[in-house]
Design a protein around this motif. Structure first.
Motif, PDB file in Angstrom:
ATOM      1  N   ILE A  21      -4.765   7.786  -1.311  1.00 27.97           N
ATOM      2  CA  ILE A  21      -4.637   8.120  -2.728  1.00 27.97           C
ATOM      3  C   ILE A  21      -4.261   6.833  -3.450  1.00 27.97           C
ATOM      4  O   ILE A  21      -3.143   6.338  -3.319  1.00 27.97           O
ATOM      5  CB  ILE A  21      -3.590   9.231  -2.958  1.00 27.97           C
ATOM      6  CG1 ILE A  21      -3.907  10.454  -2.077  1.00 27.97           C
ATOM      7  CG2 ILE A  21      -3.563   9.615  -4.429  1.00 27.97           C
ATOM      8  CD1 ILE A  21      -2.840  11.536  -2.113  1.00 27.97           C
ATOM      9  N   GLU A  22      -5.223   6.289  -4.188  1.00 29.10           N
ATOM     10  CA  GLU A  22      -5.073   4.963  -4.805  1.00 29.10           C
ATOM     11  C   GLU A  22      -5.983   4.847  -6.013  1.00 29.10           C
ATOM     12  O   GLU A  22      -7.147   5.257  -5.950  1.00 29.10           O
ATOM     13  CB  GLU A  22      -5.427   3.889  -3.777  1.00 29.10           C
ATOM     14  CG  GLU A  22      -5.510   2.477  -4.280  1.00 29.10           C
ATOM     15  CD  GLU A  22      -4.184   1.906  -4.753  1.00 29.10           C
ATOM     16  OE1 GLU A  22      -4.033   1.739  -5.978  1.00 29.10           O
ATOM     17  OE2 GLU A  22      -3.323   1.622  -3.900  1.00 29.10           O
ATOM     18  N   ASP A  23      -5.477   4.289  -7.110  1.00 31.15           N
ATOM     19  CA  ASP A  23      -6.280   4.142  -8.321  1.00 31.15           C
ATOM     20  C   ASP A  23      -6.765   2.722  -8.568  1.00 31.15           C
ATOM     21  O   ASP A  23      -7.672   2.516  -9.375  1.00 31.15           O
ATOM     22  CB  ASP A  23      -5.490   4.620  -9.545  1.00 31.15           C
ATOM     23  CG  ASP A  23      -4.270   3.750  -9.819  1.00 31.15           C
ATOM     24  OD1 ASP A  23      -3.532   3.437  -8.861  1.00 31.15           O
ATOM     25  OD2 ASP A  23      -4.049   3.385 -10.990  1.00 31.15           O
ATOM     26  N   GLU A  24      -6.214   1.746  -7.899  1.00 34.08           N
ATOM     27  CA  GLU A  24      -6.591   0.343  -8.132  1.00 34.08           C
ATOM     28  C   GLU A  24      -7.874   0.019  -7.367  1.00 34.08           C
ATOM     29  O   GLU A  24      -7.888   0.017  -6.136  1.00 34.08           O
ATOM     30  CB  GLU A  24      -5.449  -0.569  -7.693  1.00 34.08           C
ATOM     31  CG  GLU A  24      -5.746  -2.041  -7.798  1.00 34.08           C
ATOM     32  CD  GLU A  24      -6.147  -2.481  -9.190  1.00 34.08           C
ATOM     33  OE1 GLU A  24      -7.141  -3.228  -9.293  1.00 34.08           O
ATOM     34  OE2 GLU A  24      -5.483  -2.072 -10.168  1.00 34.08           O
ATOM     35  N   PRO A  25      -8.977  -0.287  -8.075  1.00 31.10           N
ATOM     36  CA  PRO A  25     -10.268  -0.518  -7.404  1.00 31.10           C
ATOM     37  C   PRO A  25     -10.228  -1.599  -6.321  1.00 31.10           C
ATOM     38  O   PRO A  25     -10.867  -1.455  -5.279  1.00 31.10           O
ATOM     39  CB  PRO A  25     -11.208  -0.908  -8.548  1.00 31.10           C
ATOM     40  CG  PRO A  25     -10.596  -0.300  -9.763  1.00 31.10           C
ATOM     41  CD  PRO A  25      -9.111  -0.352  -9.539  1.00 31.10           C
ATOM     42  N   VAL A  45     -11.037   8.617  -0.072  1.00 31.22           N
ATOM     43  CA  VAL A  45     -10.256   8.027  -1.158  1.00 31.22           C
ATOM     44  C   VAL A  45     -10.251   8.972  -2.350  1.00 31.22           C
ATOM     45  O   VAL A  45     -11.298   9.510  -2.728  1.00 31.22           O
ATOM     46  CB  VAL A  45     -10.842   6.655  -1.576  1.00 31.22           C
ATOM     47  CG1 VAL A  45     -10.059   6.065  -2.739  1.00 31.22           C
ATOM     48  CG2 VAL A  45     -10.866   5.703  -0.395  1.00 31.22           C
ATOM     49  N   GLU A  46      -9.074   9.149  -2.924  1.00 29.20           N
ATOM     50  CA  GLU A  46      -8.928   9.914  -4.167  1.00 29.20           C
ATOM     51  C   GLU A  46      -8.171   9.040  -5.164  1.00 29.20           C
ATOM     52  O   GLU A  46      -7.217   8.351  -4.786  1.00 29.20           O
ATOM     53  CB  GLU A  46      -8.181  11.226  -3.917  1.00 29.20           C
ATOM     54  CG  GLU A  46      -8.938  12.204  -3.032  1.00 29.20           C
ATOM     55  CD  GLU A  46     -10.253  12.694  -3.613  1.00 29.20           C
ATOM     56  OE1 GLU A  46     -10.428  12.652  -4.856  1.00 29.20           O
ATOM     57  OE2 GLU A  46     -11.121  13.114  -2.833  1.00 29.20           O
ATOM     58  N   PRO A  47      -8.582   9.055  -6.457  1.00 26.17           N
ATOM     59  CA  PRO A  47      -8.048   8.093  -7.425  1.00 26.17           C
ATOM     60  C   PRO A  47      -6.757   8.490  -8.143  1.00 26.17           C
ATOM     61  O   PRO A  47      -6.216   7.701  -8.918  1.00 26.17           O
ATOM     62  CB  PRO A  47      -9.188   7.975  -8.434  1.00 26.17           C
ATOM     63  CG  PRO A  47      -9.795   9.343  -8.427  1.00 26.17           C
ATOM     64  CD  PRO A  47      -9.709   9.798  -6.992  1.00 26.17           C
ATOM     65  N   SER A  51      -6.068  14.941  -7.632  1.00 22.84           N
ATOM     66  CA  SER A  51      -7.195  15.050  -6.708  1.00 22.84           C
ATOM     67  C   SER A  51      -6.740  14.780  -5.275  1.00 22.84           C
ATOM     68  O   SER A  51      -7.271  15.360  -4.325  1.00 22.84           O
ATOM     69  CB  SER A  51      -8.339  14.114  -7.109  1.00 22.84           C
ATOM     70  OG  SER A  51      -7.939  12.766  -7.064  1.00 22.84           O
ATOM     71  N   GLY A  52      -5.742  13.924  -5.101  1.00 18.24           N
ATOM     72  CA  GLY A  52      -5.194  13.685  -3.776  1.00 18.24           C
ATOM     73  C   GLY A  52      -4.538  14.929  -3.193  1.00 18.24           C
ATOM     74  O   GLY A  52      -4.726  15.240  -2.008  1.00 18.24           O
ATOM     75  N   LEU A  53      -3.798  15.656  -4.006  1.00 17.75           N
ATOM     76  CA  LEU A  53      -3.181  16.901  -3.527  1.00 17.75           C
ATOM     77  C   LEU A  53      -4.245  17.932  -3.158  1.00 17.75           C
ATOM     78  O   LEU A  53      -4.123  18.618  -2.143  1.00 17.75           O
ATOM     79  CB  LEU A  53      -2.217  17.463  -4.579  1.00 17.75           C
ATOM     80  CG  LEU A  53      -0.905  16.697  -4.732  1.00 17.75           C
ATOM     81  CD1 LEU A  53      -0.127  17.212  -5.941  1.00 17.75           C
ATOM     82  CD2 LEU A  53      -0.071  16.799  -3.461  1.00 17.75           C
ATOM     83  N   LEU A  64      -3.554  12.185   8.172  1.00 18.16           N
ATOM     84  CA  LEU A  64      -2.553  11.245   7.684  1.00 18.16           C
ATOM     85  C   LEU A  64      -2.889  10.880   6.249  1.00 18.16           C
ATOM     86  O   LEU A  64      -4.071  10.819   5.886  1.00 18.16           O
ATOM     87  CB  LEU A  64      -2.566   9.985   8.553  1.00 18.16           C
ATOM     88  CG  LEU A  64      -1.552   8.910   8.177  1.00 18.16           C
ATOM     89  CD1 LEU A  64      -0.794   8.464   9.412  1.00 18.16           C
ATOM     90  CD2 LEU A  64      -2.239   7.724   7.548  1.00 18.16           C
ATOM     91  N   LEU A  65      -1.860  10.652   5.441  1.00 13.80           N
ATOM     92  CA  LEU A  65      -2.065  10.250   4.052  1.00 13.80           C
ATOM     93  C   LEU A  65      -1.442   8.884   3.805  1.00 13.80           C
ATOM     94  O   LEU A  65      -0.313   8.631   4.229  1.00 13.80           O
ATOM     95  CB  LEU A  65      -1.424  11.254   3.087  1.00 13.80           C
ATOM     96  CG  LEU A  65      -2.197  12.541   2.852  1.00 13.80           C
ATOM     97  CD1 LEU A  65      -2.048  13.489   4.008  1.00 13.80           C
ATOM     98  CD2 LEU A  65      -1.757  13.197   1.585  1.00 13.80           C
ATOM     99  N   LEU A  66      -2.184   8.031   3.116  1.00 18.74           N
ATOM    100  CA  LEU A  66      -1.689   6.759   2.596  1.00 18.74           C
ATOM    101  C   LEU A  66      -1.604   6.951   1.090  1.00 18.74           C
ATOM    102  O   LEU A  66      -2.615   7.249   0.446  1.00 18.74           O
ATOM    103  CB  LEU A  66      -2.649   5.624   2.938  1.00 18.74           C
ATOM    104  CG  LEU A  66      -2.930   5.386   4.420  1.00 18.74           C
ATOM    105  CD1 LEU A  66      -4.024   4.336   4.592  1.00 18.74           C
ATOM    106  CD2 LEU A  66      -1.659   4.966   5.146  1.00 18.74           C
TER     107      LEU A  66
END
Length: 136
Positions: A21-25, A45-47, A51-53, A64-66
């Protein structure tokens, strides 16, 4: 014993699924490249947090979640709190990712429910060693 029940020593193993779960391209690109040629691993990948949840609650869920600590709609502490409050996701291993290397930030993340806290830039060799331990 039927042939279906006999373990197959060379049977392909399903990929280990990691949700990032990351928003930085740029961070997304780096992590995507790190996973690209790793056999047996699958990165989704979810931004943002919402959406990550949703992705964490898929069936089957990721293994696993990062989770980036600073997302546009919520922070990592809010995400891990929501995951830990839901019986379907409460046991998922969650790793916080942040550029903040202050020890008190790492302690707060672990106290909130994260299993570990990794600082950016990510140590690639260390990341793979940790992932192999978490998901052997």
């Amino acid at each position: 014993m039927s042939a279906d029940l006999i373990p197959q020593p060379n049977a392909p193993r399903p990929p280990r699924r990691v949700l990032y779960i990351e928003d930085e391209p740029l961070n997304v690109l780096l992590m995507t490249e790190m996973f690209r040629d790793q056999a047996g691993w699958q990165l989704q990948v979810e931004p943002d947090g919402a959406s990550g949840l949703r992705a964490a609650r898929q069936d089957p869920p990721p293994q696993l979640l990062l989770i980036d600590m600073n997302l546009p709609d919520m922070n990592g502490l809010q995400i891990v709190a929501a995951l830990r409050a839901d019986p379907a996701t409460a046991q998922l291993p969650c790793i916080a990712l942040s550029a903040d290397a202050m020890p008190e930030q790492a302690r707060a993340a672990r106290a909130a429910g994260f299993d570990d806290y990794w600082t950016k830039p990510i140590d690639i060799a260390g990341m793979w060693a940790a992932l192999e331990k978490l998901l052997p």
